[in-house]
Design an enzyme around this catalytic site. Structure first.
Site, mmCIF file in Angstrom:
data_model
loop_
_atom_site.group_PDB
_atom_site.id
_atom_site.type_symbol
_atom_site.label_atom_id
_atom_site.label_comp_id
_atom_site.label_asym_id
_atom_site.label_seq_id
_atom_site.Cartn_x
_atom_site.Cartn_y
_atom_site.Cartn_z
ATOM 1 N N ARG A 50 -8.070 -4.721 6.776
ATOM 2 C CA ARG A 50 -6.959 -4.461 5.862
ATOM 3 C C ARG A 50 -5.916 -3.604 6.574
ATOM 4 O O ARG A 50 -6.143 -3.115 7.677
ATOM 5 C CB ARG A 50 -7.472 -3.769 4.592
ATOM 6 N N GLN A 202 -8.763 3.942 -0.338
ATOM 7 C CA GLN A 202 -8.512 3.900 1.115
ATOM 8 C C GLN A 202 -8.265 5.298 1.683
ATOM 9 O O GLN A 202 -8.568 5.560 2.844
ATOM 10 C CB GLN A 202 -7.299 3.004 1.426
ATOM 11 N N ASP A 243 3.906 -2.253 3.695
ATOM 12 C CA ASP A 243 3.506 -3.655 3.833
ATOM 13 C C ASP A 243 4.694 -4.582 3.978
ATOM 14 O O ASP A 243 4.556 -5.697 4.473
ATOM 15 C CB ASP A 243 2.664 -4.071 2.627
ATOM 16 N N ASN A 253 4.451 -0.736 -0.662
ATOM 17 C CA ASN A 253 3.264 -0.114 -0.058
ATOM 18 C C ASN A 253 2.216 0.057 -1.152
ATOM 19 O O ASN A 253 2.444 -0.283 -2.325
ATOM 20 C CB ASN A 253 3.631 1.234 0.593
#
Ligand code: MRU
Length: 353
Positions: A50, A202, A243, A253
């Site tokens: 990821r 995360q 992203d 993001n």
């Protein structure tokens, strides 16, 4: 970065993509060996690999492996195999533009090899070299982002980050965490606050882990504590990855980034977005055009709990990303330099450089 495993690498002898399974971190460092497009697709979809740059790199190697393990010999069959792999891999996740950017690079490289009348072996070599170049260039871009970003920071600062934009999310080093690692090498003594980053954690599982592996001073907070640490004066800069950056500077993001940007504005803290040029999408006019991935509601209701923590049957909205408006962003830090508002102009200039 010897203490942090490479997120993605190629074992060319075996014809396998090697990834560290990020769903198991921090409890277990397990490497997975992937051979097929379906395996790579599943690894991207389920976030075993990821982070925007890392999924682009994984997909590029996925295209190479698809051709390598196929029986395609003619240029036409090879192109068709690669194209089918690219279409499938592109469907794994919709938001990070790096995925589509990397797949386009692979298709262009193959098309050039076809025009030259290359043999199967030559085409395979071209695909492998392109995927490897995407990986190696990403590592170099991350280092350069780190240098540019570090020029904006001062020793002893408290830095808040959201999600994971570190070594695990890239080829090496990270984007938003790159200046932290450089600062660590150079004795800056940063104190990093990592948002845990609900719902997939995360920040807690990956950012806290990789910073600790590197010996960085990191404190974990729940997402809803960011305002408190800012109000106490503990944060002098926010650094996040992204992203996709749209042409005029809106940035997609991890969900929660927008809230952090709003808070940073409230408390007068600079909000910096770190983005390799592979994340900048000048064809995307604004944040409204960015497709936001929505994921399974069970990530919120039950994933981390011994028993469900929400009433059965409750409606759930689980967007994986949000868009931070350009007006909330102090600067976008790329490997080519630092873009400041108005971003329409500064991003275009940097991308042409
Ligand atoms: O859903 P994820 O974990 O892939 O989301 C990752 C992020 O939002 C990162 O901040 C982004 O990809 C930048 S990684 C350098």
């Amino acid at each position: 970065m010897a203490s942090i495993p490479l997120s993605v690498s190629l074992d060319d002898e075996q014809g396998e993509l090697v990834i560290v399974d990020q769903t198991l971190l921090p409890g277990e460092v397990r490497f997975l060996r992937l051979r097929t497009v379906e395996q790579v697709w599943e690894a991207i979809r389920s976030l075993r690999v990821r982070g925007a740059p890392a999924i682009g790199i994984a997909a590029a190697f996925g295209v190479y492996l698809a051709v390598r393990h196929s029986e395609a010999v003619t240029a036409e069959d090879i192109a068709q195999t690669a194209s089918a792999a690219a279409v499938r891999l592109a469907s794994a996740r919709p938001t990070a533009v790096n995925l589509f950017w990397a797949l386009r690079r692979m298709e262009q490289r193959l098309a050039a090899a076809c025009v030259l009348g290359c043999s199967r072996d030559e085409m395979l070599a071209a695909l492998r070299d392109e995927a490897q170049a995407i990986r190696d260039e990403d590592a170099a871009m991350c280092r350069s982002i780190g240098e540019h970003a570090l020029s904006l920071l001062q020793p002893g600062w408290g830095i808040l980050t959201h999600c994971n934009a570190g070594a695990l999310a890239t080829a090496e080093f990270g984007t938003a965490l790159a200046p932290i690692y450089l600062g660590q090498e150079r004795g800056y003594g940063f104190h990093v606050f990592a948002d845990e980053t609900r719902p997939l954690l995360q920040g807690a599982r990956l950012t806290a882990w990789e910073l600790m592996q590197a010996g960085v001073d990191v404190t974990l907070i729940c997402d809803n504590m960011a305002a408190t640490v800012m109000k106490r004066g503990w944060i002098q800069a926010v650094l996040v990855g992204c992203d996709r950056v749209a042409a005029y500077g809106d940035v997609a993001n991890k969900i929660g980034t927008l809230g952090v940007a709003v808070l940073a504005r409230r408390f007068g803290i600079p909000f910096y977005v770190c983005a390799p040029s592979s994340t900048i999408d000048l064809e995307c006019p604004s944040g409204d055009s960015i497709v936001i991935e929505e994921r399974d509601g069970r990530e919120i209701t039950s994933l981390w709990y011994a028993r469900p923590m929400a009433p059965e049957g409750v409606g759930v909205f689980n967007p994986a990303f949000d868009v931070t408006d350009a007006e909330l962003i102090t600067a976008i830090i790329t490997e080519k330099g630092i873009a400041r508002p108005p971003f329409g102009e500064s991003l275009r200039r940097l991308m042409q450089a």
